[in-house]
Design a protein around this motif. Structure first.
Motif, mmCIF file in Angstrom:
data_model
loop_
_atom_site.group_PDB
_atom_site.id
_atom_site.type_symbol
_atom_site.label_atom_id
_atom_site.label_comp_id
_atom_site.label_asym_id
_atom_site.label_seq_id
_atom_site.Cartn_x
_atom_site.Cartn_y
_atom_site.Cartn_z
ATOM 1 N N GLY B 60 -2.215 -27.445 -28.231
ATOM 2 C CA GLY B 60 -1.951 -28.501 -27.254
ATOM 3 C C GLY B 60 -2.448 -28.191 -25.855
ATOM 4 O O GLY B 60 -2.918 -27.115 -25.569
ATOM 5 N N ILE B 61 -2.285 -29.163 -24.970
ATOM 6 C CA ILE B 61 -2.849 -29.075 -23.627
ATOM 7 C C ILE B 61 -2.096 -28.053 -22.775
ATOM 8 O O ILE B 61 -0.872 -28.102 -22.675
ATOM 9 N N ASP B 62 -2.838 -27.128 -22.151
ATOM 10 C CA ASP B 62 -2.221 -26.145 -21.251
ATOM 11 C C ASP B 62 -2.374 -26.558 -19.803
ATOM 12 O O ASP B 62 -1.546 -26.249 -18.959
ATOM 13 N N LEU B 63 -3.490 -27.202 -19.524
ATOM 14 C CA LEU B 63 -3.794 -27.508 -18.135
ATOM 15 C C LEU B 63 -4.548 -28.822 -18.076
ATOM 16 O O LEU B 63 -5.501 -29.022 -18.812
#
Lengths: 162, 143
Positions: B60-63
């Motif tokens: 999934g999206i970290d940043l």
């Protein structure tokens, strides 16, 4: 109709002149993995993959999911933007320039770079997570699009690029 | 330089419901309904981004980098997501998120009156969180 050059869109300096100058530091483009180009209505105009080990969904679903994700992400960023006081409601479709937009997001396996032109053309480039800021590369690709696709008299807008 | 201003913090439970929201000075204060909607939206997009990965093993999206702000997200092994909206170019947000996660485990999960997946109403958590954020700000502004 044959597309000018015919090769990968990330290759710098195609044979046919004039071409827009490549930004410094683009290198060989060996880092790019997948490229999508969508128009305003969600039609996928171009899809190129250079390195994609995993295909979770079939192409049409994949394109729809990608477009949907970007559409929602734009609403999300416009709404959660901490620097503007006046924000529209969440469900309202946004015009290309409206509201704060994101230009990239990163996960542990990939980095997605995004650019939307004022006419609603969305460019998505998926690359390695450690890639730097790709906004210039996306602008360059957009310029190539304008030069060779839009100005091509035989190209019908809204149809996939061949 | 105050390059690391934090605008807000959200904590989302496993199912995508918002359990904690704290605003530290964004220009437009988001009302409760909107914060709930944004949290669920983020939860779904986090999940969709995993599906679109060209390489297996995506978490999934970290940043998320936007023109006016950055959004750092941390997902624990149990599925609880912590995300913070901050200024562009903020450093050390991942460490901050891990510290907040520690506070969460200490003051929320170990609280015998706290029900899982419910909104967080723990004084000690709020207190310690405020201290950490303040310390973090002072440390960066003091330099």
């Amino acid at each position: 109709m044959q597309f000018f050059g015919g090769g990968s869109l990330t290759s710098v300096a195609p044979e046919v002149t004039p071409s827009p100058a490549a930004p410094p530091g683009t290198g060989t483009g060996a880092n790019a993995q997948v490229l999508y180009v969508f128009n305003r209505n969600g039609v996928c105009l171009l899809y190129r993959e250079w390195h994609r080990p995993l295909h979770t969904l079939d192409p049409t679903q994949d394109h729809k999911l990608m477009f949907g994700l970007l559409f929602s992400l734009r609403s999300f960023t416009a709404k959660i933007d901490p620097t503007t006081a006046e924000k529209g409601n969440l469900g309202v479709p946004l015009l290309p320039g409206q509201g704060c937009s994101f230009y990239s997001f990163k996960t542990n396996t990939y980095k997605l770079n995004f650019m939307e032109s004022p006419s609603g053309i969305k460019l998505i480039l998926i690359s390695h997570p450690r890639t730097g800021d790709q906004r210039d590369s996306l602008k360059h690709i957009y310029n190539l699009y304008v030069e060779y696709v839009v100005k091509n008299p035989l190209y019908a807008p809204g149809t996939p690029i061949k | 330089m105050a390059l690391a201003a934090i605008y807000s913090l959200f904590i989302i439970n496993k199912s995508g419901g918002l359990i904690y929201y704290k605003d530290y000075g964004s220009a437009g204060r988001i009302d409760t309904n909107d914060s709930l909607r944004l949290a669920s939206l983020w939860h779904s997009m986090h999940a969709i981004s995993q599906q679109l990965s060209p390489i297996p093993g995506c978490t999934g999206i970290d940043l998320l980098q936007a023109h006016n702000f950055d959004l750092h997200c941390f997902q624990s092994l149990t599925g609880t997501k912590f995300f913070v909206v901050c200024e562009t170019g903020a450093q050390n947000m991942e460490t901050l998120l891990k510290v907040i996660y520690e506070l969460y485990t200490d003051f929320v999960l170990k609280n015998p009156f706290y029900e899982m997946e419910m909104p967080i109403r723990c004084e000690l958590f709020d207190l310690n969180l405020a201290q950490v954020i303040h310390k973090y700000r002072v440390a960066l502004l003091g330099r």
